[in-house]
Write an enzyme that holds these catalytic residues in place. Structure first.
Site, short mmCIF file in Angstrom:
data_model
loop_
_atom_site.label_atom_id
_atom_site.label_comp_id
_atom_site.label_asym_id
_atom_site.label_seq_id
_atom_site.Cartn_x
_atom_site.Cartn_y
_atom_site.Cartn_z
N THR A 204 0.82 -1.22 0.00
CA THR A 204 0.00 0.00 0.00
C THR A 204 0.86 1.26 0.00
O THR A 204 0.39 2.33 0.41
CB THR A 204 -0.92 0.01 1.23
N GLY A 208 -2.13 7.14 -0.25
CA GLY A 208 -2.68 8.47 0.00
C GLY A 208 -2.33 9.44 -1.11
O GLY A 208 -3.18 10.23 -1.56
#
Length: 269
Positions: A204, A208
């Site tokens: 991941t 963001g």
């Protein structure tokens, strides 16, 4: 062609920061531009060091973009030092871009601080009020509001508080809570709940950055904030679902999965 500008730090491993932003812009058919505010020595495992770009060079980079190719949207990521933040705040006040997406990058995946504590008040005063869409995760929203966020109702209250600080709309990302991945989006008219299945992967790195850049891309393409966020959520979910097993730590998402899937890759020609 629509254009987007990213104002952020670099990531030599390519999964986050400027590099992730430019990949995301390209995946949305956007011409990407960048203002580099810091050179970050990082990879999928760690942040090793940060070298901040001088405020004068930041101002010159911003002037070169805005005076020649005014962007249709702007994404702002890591602003680590007060001097950096002031340079960006001055340029935002001067050029007044309309579609600004702000991702308050405060902590790296390994817990390393990416924003100096003395920069927080300047961020709230000089940067946050320019946000058409503001995208904090829960730890960032806690720092900015002083609230403990443990439930969806807490997320709603935090989003409202951050709108009152000056952001037009706020997306509080709920990935740090247990259960399904639930984000709360408050646009001042309604509160929207976005839920997606939690994807079982460690890869991941840069999510963001990628999500906020996707929102900026969608705004540049003429979508309203609610629609821009919804479509960006679908994009990042797809990118995480097909994340790449690269590096020894948290690998990157697959920014171009949809293009590869649809057979539009230049590798096929």
């Amino acid at each position: 062609m629509k254009t987007c500008l990213t104002i952020a730090g670099s990531d030599p491993s390519g999964g986050a920061g400027i590099q992730a932003d430019l990949k995301t812009f390209a995946a949305h058919g956007i011409y990407g531009m960048s203002v580099i505010v810091a050179v970050v020595a990082e990879n999928t495992c760690e942040v090793r060091s940060i070298m901040d770009v001088s405020p004068a060079v930041i101002r010159d980079q911003m002037a070169c973009v805005f005076e020649d190719i005014p962007p249709d949207a702007v994404k702002i990521g890591m602003l680590s030092q007060p001097e950096t933040m002031q340079a960006v705040a001055d340029a935002l006040a001067l050029y007044q871009p309309k579609n600004v997406v702000i991702d308050p990058v405060m902590l790296a995946k390994d817990g390393s601080a990416l924003m100096a504590s003395e920069a927080l008040q300047l961020f709230k005063r000089g940067i946050l009020p320019h946000a058409r869409v503001f995208t904090p995760n829960i730890p960032e929203a806690e720092v900015l509001t002083g609230m403990a966020i443990r439930t969806e109702e807490d997320m709603r209250q935090a989003a409202k508080a951050l709108r009152q600080e000056g952001a037009q709309t706020v997306l509080v990302k709920g990935g740090h809570l247990d259960g399904a991945a639930v984000d709360i989006f408050d646009d001042g008219v309604a509160v929207h709940r976005f839920e997606a299945a939690r994807i079982p992967t460690k890869n991941t790195h840069g999510t963001g950055c990628t999500l906020s850049s996707a929102i900026a891309s969608n705004l540049a393409n003429g979508q309203v904030p609610h629609q821009a966020v919804r479509r960006a959520k679908a994009y990042i979910t797809d990118a995480i679902s097909h994340s790449l097993e690269l590096g020894k730590g948290n690998g990157p998402t697959h920014h171009f999965y949809r293009l590869y899937k649809e057979g539009l890759s230049w590798l096929d020609h």
